[in-house]
Design an enzyme around this catalytic site. Structure first.
Site, PDB file in Angstrom:
ATOM      1  N   ASP A   1       0.827  -1.202   0.000  1.00 34.36           N
ATOM      2  CA  ASP A   1       0.000   0.000   0.000  1.00 34.36           C
ATOM      3  C   ASP A   1       0.862   1.253   0.000  1.00 34.36           C
ATOM      4  OD1 ASP A   1      -1.759  -2.251   1.204  1.00 34.36           O
ATOM      5  OD2 ASP A   1      -3.111  -0.695   0.489  1.00 34.36           O
TER       6      ASP A   1
HETATM    7  O1  MRU Z   1      -7.627  -3.122   2.954  1.00 30.63           O
HETATM    8  P1  MRU Z   1      -7.363  -3.511   1.531  1.00 30.63           P
HETATM    9  O2  MRU Z   1      -8.124  -4.704   1.086  1.00 30.63           O
HETATM   10  O3  MRU Z   1      -7.507  -2.357   0.572  1.00 30.63           O
HETATM   11  O4  MRU Z   1      -5.838  -3.907   1.543  1.00 30.63           O
HETATM   12  C1  MRU Z   1      -5.188  -4.259   0.352  1.00 30.63           C
HETATM   13  C2  MRU Z   1      -3.822  -4.747   0.528  1.00 30.63           C
HETATM   14  O5  MRU Z   1      -3.220  -4.658   1.559  1.00 30.63           O
HETATM   15  C3  MRU Z   1      -3.177  -5.230  -0.689  1.00 30.63           C
HETATM   16  O6  MRU Z   1      -2.300  -6.263  -0.385  1.00 30.63           O
HETATM   17  C4  MRU Z   1      -2.448  -4.035  -1.289  1.00 30.63           C
HETATM   18  O7  MRU Z   1      -3.327  -2.966  -1.509  1.00 30.63           O
HETATM   19  C5  MRU Z   1      -1.802  -4.345  -2.537  1.00 30.63           C
HETATM   20  S1  MRU Z   1      -2.933  -4.379  -3.854  1.00 30.63           S
HETATM   21  C6  MRU Z   1      -2.018  -4.505  -5.243  1.00 30.63           C
END
Ligand code: MRU
Length: 393
Positions: free
Chosen positions: A274
């Site tokens: 992220d």
């Molecule tokens: O809370 P989320 O579902 O948005 O979290 C997503 C993640 O942590 C993913 O592993 C990350 O965004 C990478 S997506 C290419």
């Protein structure tokens, strides 16, 4: 323009966009229901992101920017100067950025779009279709870049893992959360990397039109995905994608990962990101850090797969990353807060959505411009990689 899906393959199309219209696949309902929500403006976009209708760093950024595109496209007319219009758009972008703080892709998109707005405002005294068009075109270009970059990540990742890890043997990969096409625009990071390892016959059976560069034929033995508590992105989304792509795959409880590694069943861990700071520290779904610690204990390489839009060179270390805390309900109730209550009323809850894995536990960062490694040093030089590769792709 229709995006984010193989033609005729509606089930995994998380974002459906054409000029004036945006529909988001409600990922909270997967894998049992395929429901789309109409997004008419930034308020709908903000709520869809906050409530996890759409999630995953790249998808959040594109969905947010497109929600403003739809709002702008449907504005009959705008009374005011171009400065008024620029202020209006900037405020909308700020509002969208406030939906979820940890993924940098959204604020990165907002910064780039603000630059487009400033330029358009400087060039046009009055608001006209040219002004409106400048914003819409910039967002659509962003979306196209994301599609390309996601494919390139898969290609680089598959080639890199094949070269460095296979020893002519099939390999097993463990992943966490969801970094597949539901979290981005096409096959992203893990799904692409895994798809790169699909044997040719599997791909042909699945009728997939995979990029030639992903050929690492017959190399993937098995993909393991964690459930990813509390919101279950792993069991609900990644497992769904892996089954959909005909990838040999096994679902494990988050707490089974160390035992799986200890049993010699994991050759590499590949996760998304992220936000990656200048030193390589990486924020990703809660539980990623535990996986990295376990991988390190078992001598297993740990890779992050992420587009350069997930890299934040303004932050020097992961300690500076704002970690989103989510509702206690995600832990107190089943299905990440969507089902019935399971925990005792009155218990206090700590529910960070992400954690930070320090760069010293990360073996490499797979991007659309290549794989960032430490090159024998103790640390990553991400700024240098970004500088050297700018303009590539
Ligand atoms: O809370 P989320 O579902 O948005 O979290 C997503 C993640 O942590 C993913 O592993 C990350 O965004 C990478 S997506 C290419």
């Amino acid at each position: 323009m229709g995006i984010n899906g193989v033609e005729g393959d509606k089930t995994l199309q998380s974002i459906c966009y054409k000029r004036g219209s945006l529909r988001l696949l409600d990922q909270r309902k997967l894998p049992l229901e395929t429901t789309y929500l109409d997004i008419k403006d930034t308020k709908d976009g903000w709520e869809a992101i906050k409530e996890m209708v759409v999630r995953g760093a790249p998808a959040i950024a594109i969905a947010a920017a497109l929600s403003l595109v739809v709002e702008v496209s449907n504005l009959a007319s705008f009374n005011g100067t171009s400065d008024d219009a620029a202020t209006f758009l900037r405020k909308k972008l700020d509002y969208l950025v406030s939906s979820r703080p940890t993924a940098v892709n959204l604020s990165d998109a907002a910064v780039k779009l603000n630059e487009v707005i400033d330029k358009a405002a400087a060039e046009a005294k009055e608001v006209n279709s040219v002004f409106q068009e400048a914003y819409i075109e910039a967002t659509e270009a962003m979306l196209e870049y994301d599609v390309m970059s996601n494919k390139a990540i898969g290609s680089y990742g598959a080639n890199f893992l094949q070269k460095h890890l296979t020893d002519n043997q099939k390999i097993t990969i463990l992943t966490h959360c969801n970094t597949g096409r539901l979290s981005s625009l096409v096959f992203n990071s893990f799904a692409s990397v895994a798809i790169g390892f699909l044997c040719k016959s599997n791909r042909e059976e699945a009728g997939r039109n995979c990029d030639k560069a992903l050929h690492a034929q017959g190399v993937l033995e098995r993909a393991y995905c964690t459930e990813t508590r509390p919101f279950n992105q792993g069991s609900r989304l990644t497992a769904f994608e892996l089954v959909h792509e005909n990838i040999p795959a096994t679902l494990i409880a988050d707490s089974a990962a160390a035992a799986l590694m200890n049993a010699g069943q994991v050759k590499a861990v590949v996760v998304g990101a992220d936000r990656v700071t200048a030193n390589g520290d990486t924020a990703n779904k809660i539980g990623t850090y535990s996986l990295a610690v376990s991988a390190n204990r078992h001598g297993i390489p740990f890779y992050v797969a992420a587009p350069l839009t997930s890299i934040d060179l303004f932050l020097s270390t992961g300690q500076q990353i704002e970690i989103e805390e989510r509702s206690p309900k995600e832990l107190l109730h089943t299905r990440g807060g969507l089902g019935e209550q399971v925990a005792a009323s009155g218990i206090s809850v700590w529910n960070p959505a992400f954690d930070v894995t320090p760069a010293n536990l990360i073996s490499g960062i797979i991007t659309e411009k290549g794989v960032i490694t430490k090159n024998g040093a103790d640390t990553f030089d991400i700024a240098e990689f970004v500088r050297k590769t700018s303009g590539d792709l």
